[in-house]
Design a protein around this motif. Structure first.
Motif, PDB file in Angstrom:
ATOM      1  N   MET A 184       0.842  -1.203   0.000  1.00 52.82           N
ATOM      2  CA  MET A 184       0.000   0.000   0.000  1.00 52.82           C
ATOM      3  C   MET A 184       0.872   1.247   0.000  1.00 52.82           C
ATOM      4  SD  MET A 184      -2.908   1.529   0.178  1.00 52.82           S
ATOM      5  CE  MET A 184      -4.301   0.565   0.697  1.00 52.82           C
ATOM      6  N   HIS A 185       1.669   1.385   1.049  1.00 49.23           N
ATOM      7  CA  HIS A 185       2.441   2.614   1.090  1.00 49.23           C
ATOM      8  C   HIS A 185       3.712   2.437   1.894  1.00 49.23           C
ATOM      9  CE1 HIS A 185       3.395   6.786   1.145  1.00 49.23           C
ATOM     10  NE2 HIS A 185       3.478   6.762   2.450  1.00 49.23           N
ATOM     11  N   ASP A 186       4.788   3.000   1.376  1.00 47.68           N
ATOM     12  CA  ASP A 186       6.065   2.953   2.071  1.00 47.68           C
ATOM     13  C   ASP A 186       6.156   4.163   3.005  1.00 47.68           C
ATOM     14  OD1 ASP A 186       8.607   2.946   2.908  1.00 47.68           O
ATOM     15  OD2 ASP A 186       9.499   3.470   0.972  1.00 47.68           O
ATOM     16  N   LEU A 187       6.278   3.891   4.301  1.00 42.56           N
ATOM     17  CA  LEU A 187       6.235   4.982   5.282  1.00 42.56           C
ATOM     18  C   LEU A 187       7.404   5.940   5.136  1.00 42.56           C
ATOM     19  CD1 LEU A 187       5.041   3.299   8.563  1.00 42.56           C
ATOM     20  CD2 LEU A 187       3.740   4.352   6.734  1.00 42.56           C
TER      21      LEU A 187
ATOM     22  N   LEU B 147      -7.161   6.805  -0.435  1.00 43.47           N
ATOM     23  CA  LEU B 147      -7.268   5.365  -0.201  1.00 43.47           C
ATOM     24  C   LEU B 147      -7.711   4.656  -1.477  1.00 43.47           C
ATOM     25  CD1 LEU B 147      -7.034   3.289   2.151  1.00 43.47           C
ATOM     26  CD2 LEU B 147      -9.493   3.528   2.432  1.00 43.47           C
TER      27      LEU B 147
ATOM     28  N   LEU C  49      -2.571   6.569  -0.128  1.00 45.52           N
ATOM     29  CA  LEU C  49      -2.717   7.125   1.219  1.00 45.52           C
ATOM     30  C   LEU C  49      -1.458   6.869   2.047  1.00 45.52           C
ATOM     31  CD1 LEU C  49      -4.568   8.406   3.369  1.00 45.52           C
ATOM     32  CD2 LEU C  49      -5.293   6.097   3.971  1.00 45.52           C
ATOM     33  N   LYS C  50      -0.975   7.938   2.678  1.00 42.62           N
ATOM     34  CA  LYS C  50       0.154   7.762   3.593  1.00 42.62           C
ATOM     35  C   LYS C  50      -0.394   7.497   4.981  1.00 42.62           C
ATOM     36  CE  LYS C  50       3.138  11.169   1.396  1.00 42.62           C
ATOM     37  NZ  LYS C  50       3.738  12.488   1.586  1.00 42.62           N
ATOM     38  N   ARG C  51       0.318   6.693   5.709  1.00 36.69           N
ATOM     39  CA  ARG C  51      -0.092   6.400   7.074  1.00 36.69           C
ATOM     40  C   ARG C  51      -0.133   7.684   7.903  1.00 36.69           C
ATOM     41  NH1 ARG C  51       0.426   2.242  11.010  1.00 36.69           N
ATOM     42  NH2 ARG C  51      -0.647   3.107  12.810  1.00 36.69           N
TER      43      ARG C  51
END
Lengths: 593, 226
Positions: A1-4, B191, B196-198
């Motif tokens: 999903m996403h790389d922090l 999303l 979406l970034k955390r």
């Protein structure tokens, strides 16, 4: 999903004119835009002061063309008493908000904070862009009040209630003029909140590898401390402006008490608190003084250290002192209200921290003087203006000791003594800080050098001129000359008119001298000698990158910091100065840890 | 005037930061004497610090409104008790519920991002976000209903100072809630685009929870003071 760990800021260099120069998200362009805004604003503010000064020296003299500004305010080119107050209000508002806040803090801070911490840009570049354009709108709204039917407000930059809250019945400009003023300042608050959000986050989160907090240059520390103040102070002024506007347009009674009769008219308001406005305003207003001056302290320290070729006596104590000034500035605001009618015991409570705040201010000055003592200062335009800053700050600060005591303040309140005090300590000192920063950083900002001879001429004429203008103010104040009078007809004031004439001549001359600076600025921008990357042999990160810096500040390679910010004349080092990015191991660094 | 051109900075090979967001995060006070081994390679995402800075500014704004209310109340001859529209209490439940649904959503998305998706959760992680958005809109609708009820009774901003404060505080809060709704909508869009970034999710949810807590505080203030 996403790389922090994905990059927070990676906007490529824009190519179109609009995105590159107008609606730019590049902090360097935004810094220059703020500088340009301050330049326009200071010109407007200065011309207003000329008009007022000429009127004070020669009250019946017709100033050619003044009626174009306002037919009602200046019939036959001679201003009415009300119009004098209107121009005075605009002078103060423009200078405090759009010059002293924007130039040293928003302009230089935007341009250099990200570079000095080693970042590509601010973390929220779109908020940053909005910050400037919102400030621009605020300026336009304020200037628009000149063209309101009865002109701008005459309430002074402090807009004391109830006269600021009751509408046109209180005089010209007190209706629409006040609404435009409050709207402008409220909008300006939003701008500075967006800017501060970026400044704080940049300093905390965007520092490059090796850049610990204590390795930040003092200028970066000053902007960081200022941004915390701006965040908390402007967040309070904004609701105050909203309540003031509501008293005007919605008929509420926040600031207007019951049975108020103004100009023979009974007002419909009830129960409001006139002191409430003063509390809200000065809770912002006093920190604002430090918002104007602390960036100058950082800039002056940075400039002096580079030209002294040695660090200050203590980097750490300088940071603590600036921090102490910031914290204490919230506890002293009531000293503006000694004669407001508030509880006399409150005066005592505000007087004490006011005297205490002189301690960190004195520490700052002593660190500068002690560091200068015995140093071989390189004399150039920037270092001269830095010295001038210290001179103005001391001269203006000394009178603060007197005003801090309620018993003396009762006599000196609302006289020219106060005007002299705050102009020297806050306005002129901050202006000198802006000039020092301009001469120092212009090469990095534009890629060209400014003319140093013209700069030195500019300094000496401005230095002498500023003292000629503002020192006599103290004398006038002690002689009982009340501020905000547009004519001096009382017996005891008539002998003071020659002093006013002298001040007027000094003010107009010193103002004209600024055109030397303007010429130098514009001429050097286009035809100045090309600037090398590190013309002053500085150590901090802005001197490690190209001149002018590329779009992402450091090109392909992000800097890594190995040293404290001011490693000059280190024993055993290979050169007179060790840049923060130099991997050279120092056996005997100036250790601040 | 010196015109020495300093050599370009020497960059330590192999230790370059992987991106431009900096590495000297605020907890990172370590490096001295050129020893960079203890420096973490990534700073906290700016949004996670930025949101606290933003909330600090909002706190100051509402603290200013609160102190204005207290100063204005002191010794005021025109301070009259008012009855709050009952719908406000229902709205309070709605905004608290929205915080709960957002927290469920945040945890599910966090697990989803971390690859810990529970096989039993077949629904999209956005579902709870939609519910939160709906509850947020319901809250604003409820507040609007309260204002309409008052205006239909002829009660305006200037009717008396208590109502002035009531309108100012509730409208100021509602405007901030609109900001939160915009943030939620942005989270949903991101999303959907898998962008979406955390940190964006966390910052948005902190803001929304803060709006809920702020409302409970304002309700208590209005209830006690007005």
């Amino acid at each position: 999903m996403h790389d922090l760990s994905a990059p927070a800021v990676h906007h490529g260099a824009p190519t179109g004119f609009i995105r590159k120069h107008v609606f730019s998200t590049d902090h360097k362009v935004i810094g220059k835009q703020y500088y340009a805004l301050a330049l326009v604003a200071v010109f407007v503010g200065m011309v207003l002061s000329w008009i007022m000064r000429i009127h004070l020296g020669w009250g019946s003299y017709a100033i050619p063309g003044l009626h174009f500004l306002s037919k009602a305010g200046a019939p036959g080119d001679v201003m009415t008493p009300e119009y004098y107050l209107q121009l005075m209000t605009m002078h103060g508002t423009i200078m405090v908000f759009f010059v002293l806040t924007t130039a040293p803090f928003a302009a230089f801070g935007n341009f250099f904070l990200p570079i000095q911490v080693g970042a590509e840009d601010m973390p929220f570049p779109h908020f940053n862009m909005m910050s400037f354009w919102v400030a621009f709108v605020a300026f336009v709204v304020l200037i628009a009040s000149f063209f309101a039917p009865d002109g701008p407000t005459l309430g002074g930059w402090t807009q004391y209630a109830p006269l600021s809250a009751v509408g046109a019945v209180a005089g010209p400009g007190q209706g629409l003029g006040v609404v435009l003023w409050a709207a402008s300042i409220g909008i300006f608050c939003i701008s500075q909140l967006l800017g501060s959000l970026n400044f704080i986050t940049t300093t905390l989160d965007m520092r490059c590898k090796g850049m610990s907090l204590l390795r930040l240059p003092l200028s970066a520390w000053a902007w960081f401390i200022t941004s915390i103040m701006a965040l908390t102070a402007f967040a309070v002024l904004m609701p105050a402006c909203i309540l003031l506007i509501l008293d005007h347009v919605a008929g509420t009674s926040f600031f207007v008490s019951s049975n108020e009769v103004i100009n023979g008219q009974l007002l419909p308001h009830s129960g409001g608190s006139t002191l409430l406005w003063q509390h809200l305003f000065w809770f912002f207003g006093h920190p604002e003084v430090y918002i104007a001056i602390i960036p100058g302290m950082g800039i002056v320290s940075h400039v002096l250290i580079t030209n002294m070729r040695r660090p200050l006596l203590s980097h750490r104590v300088m940071i603590y002192a600036m921090g102490a000034l910031a914290v204490l500035s919230y506890m002293v605001y009531g000293h503006h209200m000694f004669v407001s009618g508030m509880n006399p015991f409150s005066s005592l409570a505000f007087s004490f921290p006011t005297l205490i705040i002189t301690i960190p201010a004195t520490v700052v000055v002593l660190i500068w003087l002690g560091s200068l003592y015995g140093s071989k200062l390189r004399i150039n335009s920037a270092s001269l203006f830095a010295l001038g800053f210290i001179s103005m700050f001391i001269s203006g600060g000394v009178s603060g000791f007197f005003l801090a005591q309620p018993s003396i303040d009762i006599m000196l309140h609302a006289t020219y003594f106060v005007v002299g005090h705050f102009h020297l300590v806050m306005a002129v000192a901050a202006m000198f800080g802006i000039f020092a920063g301009t001469y120092f950083w212009f090469p990095k900002m534009t890629g060209r050098m400014m003319n140093d001879t013209l700069g030195k001429l500019h300094f000496w004429l401005t230095f002498v001129g500023a003292y000629c203008i503002f020192m006599p103010f103290h004398y006038l104040g002690i002689a009982g000359n009340v501020r905000r009078y547009q004519a001096f007809t009382d017996d005891y004031l008539i002998p003071l008119i020659p002093v006013h004439k002298f001040i007027t001549v000094a003010a107009v001359t010193t103002g004209l001298v600024q055109f030397i600076f303007l010429y130098n600025l514009i001429h050097s921008r286009f035809w100045g000698a090309p600037a090398p990357d590190n013309p002053w042999e500085g150590t901090s990160l802005e001197w490690s990158t190209a001149t002018p810096p590329p779009h992402n500040n450091f090109g392909d390679k992000m800097p890594v910091v190995y040293h404290d910010p001011y490693e000059y004349n280190v024993e055993g080092a290979s050169a007179d100065y060790i840049m923060q990015t130099s991997p050279e191991q120092l056996t005997n660094p100036h250790d601040e840890k | 005037m010196a015109t020495t051109v300093h050599e370009p900075p020497k960059i330590e090979p192999g230790s370059l930061p992987s991106h431009g967001s900096g590495n000297g995060g605020w907890r990172n006070l370590v490096p001295a004497d050129g020893d960079l081994r203890q420096v973490r390679n990534s700073s906290p995402p700016p949004a996670s610090t930025g949101i606290w800075v933003g909330l600090a500014a909002i706190t100051m704004t509402f603290a200013a409104f609160t102190s204005a209310l207290i100063v204005r109340q002191g010794g005021a001859p025109d301070w009259q008790h008012i009855t709050l529209p009952p719908v406000l209490y229902l709205n309070t439940l709605v905004i608290i519920a929205s915080s709960v649904t957002l927290e469920i959503s945040r945890r599910r998305i966090a697990a989803f991002m971390g690859g810990l998706r529970d096989a039993s959760q077949k629904a999209s992680p956005a579902r709870w976000l939609y519910i939160t958005l709906f509850l947020g809109l319901l809250f604003v609708a409820g507040q609007t209903l309260a204002w309409l009820q008052l205006t239909s009774q002829g009660i305006k901003l200037s009717t008396n100072i208590n109502y002035s404060f009531f309108y100012v505080l509730t409208v100021a809060h509602a405007l901030h809630v609109f900001g939160g709704l915009g943030g939620l909508a942005r989270v949903i869009v991101k999303l959907k685009k898998a962008a979406l970034k955390r940190s964006t999710l966390d910052a948005t949810s902190r803001y929304w929870h803060f709006m809920g807590a702020l409302w409970v505080y304002l309700l208590l203030l209005l209830w006690i003071k007005l």
